[in-house]
Design a protein around this motif. Structure first.
Motif, PDB file in Angstrom:
ATOM      1  N   GLU A   1      -8.956   7.686   4.520  1.00 54.02           N
ATOM      2  CA  GLU A   1      -7.637   6.729   4.674  1.00 54.02           C
ATOM      3  C   GLU A   1      -8.208   5.187   5.060  1.00 54.02           C
ATOM      4  N   ARG A   2      -8.970   5.264   6.204  1.00 54.49           N
ATOM      5  CA  ARG A   2      -9.528   3.877   6.827  1.00 54.49           C
ATOM      6  C   ARG A   2     -10.797   3.598   5.929  1.00 54.49           C
TER       7      ARG A   2
ATOM      8  N   SER B   1      -5.310   1.829   5.257  1.00 54.67           N
ATOM      9  CA  SER B   1      -4.885   1.781   6.461  1.00 54.67           C
ATOM     10  C   SER B   1      -6.049   1.137   7.421  1.00 54.67           C
ATOM     11  N   ASP B   2      -5.999   0.643   8.622  1.00 55.87           N
ATOM     12  CA  ASP B   2      -6.999   0.442   9.642  1.00 55.87           C
ATOM     13  C   ASP B   2      -7.196   1.717  10.402  1.00 55.87           C
TER      14      ASP B   2
ATOM     15  N   TRP C   1     -10.216   3.857  14.778  1.00 50.31           N
ATOM     16  CA  TRP C   1     -10.162   2.352  14.659  1.00 50.31           C
ATOM     17  C   TRP C   1     -11.370   1.675  14.972  1.00 50.31           C
TER      18      TRP C   1
ATOM     19  N   ASP D   1     -11.261   3.811   3.016  1.00 47.77           N
ATOM     20  CA  ASP D   1     -10.817   3.301   1.389  1.00 47.77           C
ATOM     21  C   ASP D   1      -9.925   2.227   1.756  1.00 47.77           C
ATOM     22  N   ARG D   2      -9.461   1.800   3.161  1.00 45.40           N
ATOM     23  CA  ARG D   2      -8.779   0.605   3.654  1.00 45.40           C
ATOM     24  C   ARG D   2      -7.166   0.807   2.839  1.00 45.40           C
TER      25      ARG D   2
ATOM     26  N   ARG E   1       0.768  -1.148   0.002  1.00 43.30           N
ATOM     27  CA  ARG E   1       0.103  -0.012  -0.137  1.00 43.30           C
ATOM     28  C   ARG E   1       0.909   1.171  -0.130  1.00 43.30           C
TER      29      ARG E   1
ATOM     30  N   HIS F   1     -12.787  -6.096  14.879  1.00 39.14           N
ATOM     31  CA  HIS F   1     -13.335  -6.999  13.744  1.00 39.14           C
ATOM     32  C   HIS F   1     -14.830  -7.220  13.902  1.00 39.14           C
TER      33      HIS F   1
END
Length: 258
Positions: A238-239, A244-245, A206, A241-242, A38, A209
């Motif tokens: 950013e999260r 980063s987490d 964040w 769009d995956r 990434r 799961h």
């Protein structure tokens, strides 16, 4: 404002224009296990935010890390520092357009000194933080609070992924370990910059799961620095769009003048 697309739109509409020259933009972002494949997407998002000072957590000294460092230099962040460790170890990288001086671990007595990195840049002391999970973070928090007490009178920024937040407001329940240290930073005179502007706000940086949200990424400033911060916000794109987490944390600071 809640987590979601509205927050992301704020960044790319309101913040895309030319910056006012007296402002220093600081961007902090957990890039997830060094970035891996990434890296190009990570660099693209960093360029979009146009930082003068960049703090990356979960930076790794591996092949992806070398590509990332080269890419940062290509976009004008010439000065970048980290503590070399094993290539699978997560750490902190500080990069800037201006010279970064006196870079060193904040505390060499903790088990992994590379998780707390300090440097002088743009007229202020920047302490980049990446804390471990669970009770293992306690000695790191102790080191950060001790540093805050020593530096309350000087312009100091403590910023990063603390893996900590306040119960019931930075998370829905009470699962986060070391939550009382958030109050101890305030007792040391430091300001939680985002929370000060959003006393009852809930934005999570964040998600587990199971879909539980947490605000884990923070910026604390000494009083003299907090007075110069003109804006602080999260970029959730950013999260979402995956890439980063974690969401990115962004703040603008009035620059020091001669």
């Amino acid at each position: 404002m809640g987590d979601g697309d509205r927050t992301s739109e704020r960044i790319f509409v309101r913040k895309i224009g030319e910056k006012t020259p007296p402002l220093i933009r600081v961007v902090c972002w957990n890039i997830l296990h060094g970035g891996g494949r990434r890296v190009d997407a990570i660099l693209t998002r960093i360029v979009r935010h146009r930082p003068d000072v960049l703090i990356l957590t979960e930076f790794r000294n591996d092949a992806s890390g070398q590509r990332l460092r080269a890419g940062l230099r290509d976009i004008g962040l010439w000065y970048e520092h980290f503590v070399p460790t094993h290539k699978t170890s997560n750490g902190v990288l500080i990069a800037a357009r201006d010279y970064v001086d006196a870079v060193q671990p904040l505390d060499t007595t903790v088990r992994k000194p590379h998780l707390l990195l300090e440097g002088l840049v743009a007229g202020l002391s920047v302490i980049g933080v990446y804390m471990p999970m669970g009770e293992a973070k306690t000695p790191y928090w102790e080191a950060v609070v001790a540093a805050a007490r020593r530096r309350e009178a000087s312009p100091t920024l403590v910023i990063g992924d603390f893996n900590t937040g306040k119960h019931f407001i930075d998370e829905k329940g009470t699962s986060l370990v070391s939550a009382p240290f958030m109050n101890r930073m305030e007792e040391a005179g430091f300001v939680d910059l985002w929370r000060a502007r959003n006393p009852e706000g809930r934005e999570f940086t964040w998600f587990s799961h199971k879909g539980n949200g947490f605000r884990l990424d923070h910026a604390f400033a000494s009083p003299s620095l907090a007075a110069r911060v003109t804006d602080v916000f999260y970029s959730h794109a950013e999260r979402l769009d995956r890439i980063s987490d974690h969401s990115a944390l962004i703040l603008d600071i009035q620059a020091w003048t001669e």
